[in-house]
Every structure is written in C-alpha cells, then in structure tokens.
Write a protein that holds these residues in place. Structure first.
Motif, PDB file in Angstrom:
ATOM      1  N   ASP A  42      31.858  43.890  39.701  1.00 50.19           N
ATOM      2  CA  ASP A  42      33.036  43.139  39.769  1.00 50.19           C
ATOM      3  C   ASP A  42      34.024  43.262  38.299  1.00 50.19           C
ATOM      4  N   LEU A  43      35.028  43.262  38.375  1.00 50.42           N
ATOM      5  CA  LEU A  43      35.965  42.901  36.802  1.00 50.42           C
ATOM      6  C   LEU A  43      37.249  42.550  36.623  1.00 50.42           C
ATOM      7  N   GLU A  44      37.382  41.931  36.157  1.00 50.99           N
ATOM      8  CA  GLU A  44      38.002  40.214  35.426  1.00 50.99           C
ATOM      9  C   GLU A  44      38.134  40.624  34.340  1.00 50.99           C
ATOM     10  N   ARG A  72      36.745  42.591  42.779  1.00 48.35           N
ATOM     11  CA  ARG A  72      35.464  42.438  43.375  1.00 48.35           C
ATOM     12  C   ARG A  72      34.915  43.915  44.879  1.00 48.35           C
ATOM     13  N   PHE A  73      34.072  44.608  44.142  1.00 49.39           N
ATOM     14  CA  PHE A  73      34.036  45.740  44.938  1.00 49.39           C
ATOM     15  C   PHE A  73      33.062  45.927  45.712  1.00 49.39           C
ATOM     16  N   GLY A  74      33.088  45.236  46.869  1.00 47.87           N
ATOM     17  CA  GLY A  74      32.404  44.493  48.035  1.00 47.87           C
ATOM     18  C   GLY A  74      32.948  43.750  48.392  1.00 47.87           C
ATOM     19  N   ALA A  77      35.972  37.806  48.056  1.00 46.17           N
ATOM     20  CA  ALA A  77      37.892  38.464  48.774  1.00 46.17           C
ATOM     21  C   ALA A  77      37.682  38.185  47.249  1.00 46.17           C
ATOM     22  N   ASP A  78      38.921  38.908  46.588  1.00 46.54           N
ATOM     23  CA  ASP A  78      39.769  38.915  45.074  1.00 46.54           C
ATOM     24  C   ASP A  78      40.165  37.121  44.469  1.00 46.54           C
ATOM     25  N   GLU A  79      40.052  37.660  43.251  1.00 44.70           N
ATOM     26  CA  GLU A  79      40.825  36.233  43.077  1.00 44.70           C
ATOM     27  C   GLU A  79      41.729  36.006  42.377  1.00 44.70           C
ATOM     28  N   VAL A  80      41.929  34.707  42.163  1.00 45.21           N
ATOM     29  CA  VAL A  80      43.145  34.297  40.695  1.00 45.21           C
ATOM     30  C   VAL A  80      42.278  33.451  40.686  1.00 45.21           C
ATOM     31  N   ARG A  81      42.026  33.353  39.253  1.00 46.74           N
ATOM     32  CA  ARG A  81      41.834  31.983  38.275  1.00 46.74           C
ATOM     33  C   ARG A  81      42.788  31.894  37.136  1.00 46.74           C
ATOM     34  N   PHE A  82      42.761  30.206  36.765  1.00 45.53           N
ATOM     35  CA  PHE A  82      44.030  29.559  36.049  1.00 45.53           C
ATOM     36  C   PHE A  82      42.911  27.986  35.465  1.00 45.53           C
ATOM     37  N   ASN A 109      40.702  37.947  51.149  1.00 42.80           N
ATOM     38  CA  ASN A 109      40.834  39.462  51.756  1.00 42.80           C
ATOM     39  C   ASN A 109      39.312  40.573  51.357  1.00 42.80           C
ATOM     40  N   ASN A 110      38.470  39.621  51.616  1.00 42.96           N
ATOM     41  CA  ASN A 110      37.013  39.683  51.305  1.00 42.96           C
ATOM     42  C   ASN A 110      37.423  40.254  53.227  1.00 42.96           C
TER      43      ASN A 110
END
Length: 172
Positions: A42-44, A72-74, A77-82, A109-110
């Motif tokens: 993962d990269l955040e 997320r590389f896999g 799903a990618d995520e938006v966080r607030f 988008n998983n």
C-alpha cells in the motif's frame, strides 16, 4: 508500515504537514493466524492541518484535520480517508481530552475477492466511520498515559463495535 511526516508551513498557532506511508507485507503469511492484512503493498499520502489557540486561564483548544488517499496494489479497494479531531489541553498541558472522528471511504475498485476461506474476508472494499473520545495524562514531560473508547458509527462491509483502549505515549 513505514511513514514519514514533513512540515510544509508553520506559524505561532497553525501547522501544515504532509505524510507518506508505505505498507510492506513482509510479515504476511497466508497460512498463519491471525492474518496480518491481505499481503499486498500500500502507498498512502496525507495532507494535515492543525490549529490551536489559547483559551481561558492558560487552557488550549485545538483542531486537527487530515485528508489522504491510499493506493492498494492488489485486491483491496483504494481508499480516501478524512479524519478530524477537537481537543482541549489543561493549564500546564498535563491533561488532554480529545474527540476524534475517522472516515474511510472505499472506492469500490477492488479487482478481485479473496480466496474462499473462513479466515479471510470475502470483500476487500468497505467504508468505516468511527468516533473516539479519550483522556491523556502526561506523567512526565516525555511519557503519557491515555484511556478512551472508540465506537463504530457506520460501516459498509464491516462489523459494528465499541472498543475501550489504553495507550502509552512516548515523545522523542
């Protein structure tokens, strides 16, 4: 997880920072319980803003906001966080009371589901919104004790729960 935070701007009462987190699944083993994540990188990236102001008799109030995106590389799903937090510090700053609200928005988008296994979640895409109330006492200038409670407010593809917690803070 490895993370670094860099201060972009600061004045007497406010600060803006950026943060980069990299998740490396080196401890992941699909055949061992408990499962430590889903075994992907993962990269955040986050942008953070904090502001504090003096209040009555040496007390301080503060607010902190954070917004970020996790790639997320896999399968997950990618995520938006607030996240946002309101807090109070006592005169002398020995006591802190914090109210925090965290939000994870799955981007749906998983690219696959996990294997059919009772120990793995079958959907790796979720939303989670929770609130936390805590008290922190600084026993020494560089060591504090925290106690609090966290409550899930809403979730999609997640369980709902409440969790008391304690923590040891060490400043360095």
């Amino acid at each position: 997880e490895i993370l670094g935070r860099y201060q972009l701007w600061k004045d007497d009462y406010s600060i803006v920072s950026t943060q980069l987190l990299i998740k490396i699944p080196e401890a992941y083993d699909a055949h061992e319980l408990p499962l430590l994540g889903l075994g992907q990188y993962d990269l955040e990236w986050r942008l953070l803003y904090g502001h504090g102001w003096a209040w009555f008799n040496g007390q301080w109030l503060f607010i902190n906001t954070e917004a970020g995106f996790r790639k997320r590389f896999g399968a997950p799903a990618d995520e938006v966080r607030f996240d946002w937090m309101l807090g109070w510090k006592s005169p002398g700053q020995k006591w802190e009371i914090d109210f925090k609200q965290e939000n994870i928005f799955g981007l749906r988008n998983n690219n696959s589901t996990t294997q059919s296994d009772p120990f793995r979640e079958q959907s790796s895409d979720y939303d989670l919104h929770k609130a936390t109330l805590s008290v922190l006492y600084w026993v020494f200038p560089k060591m504090g004790l925290q106690a609090g409670i966290s409550k899930d407010l809403y979730g999609r593809n997640t369980g709902n729960g409440i969790a008391p917690f304690t923590a040891l803070w060490i400043r360095f």
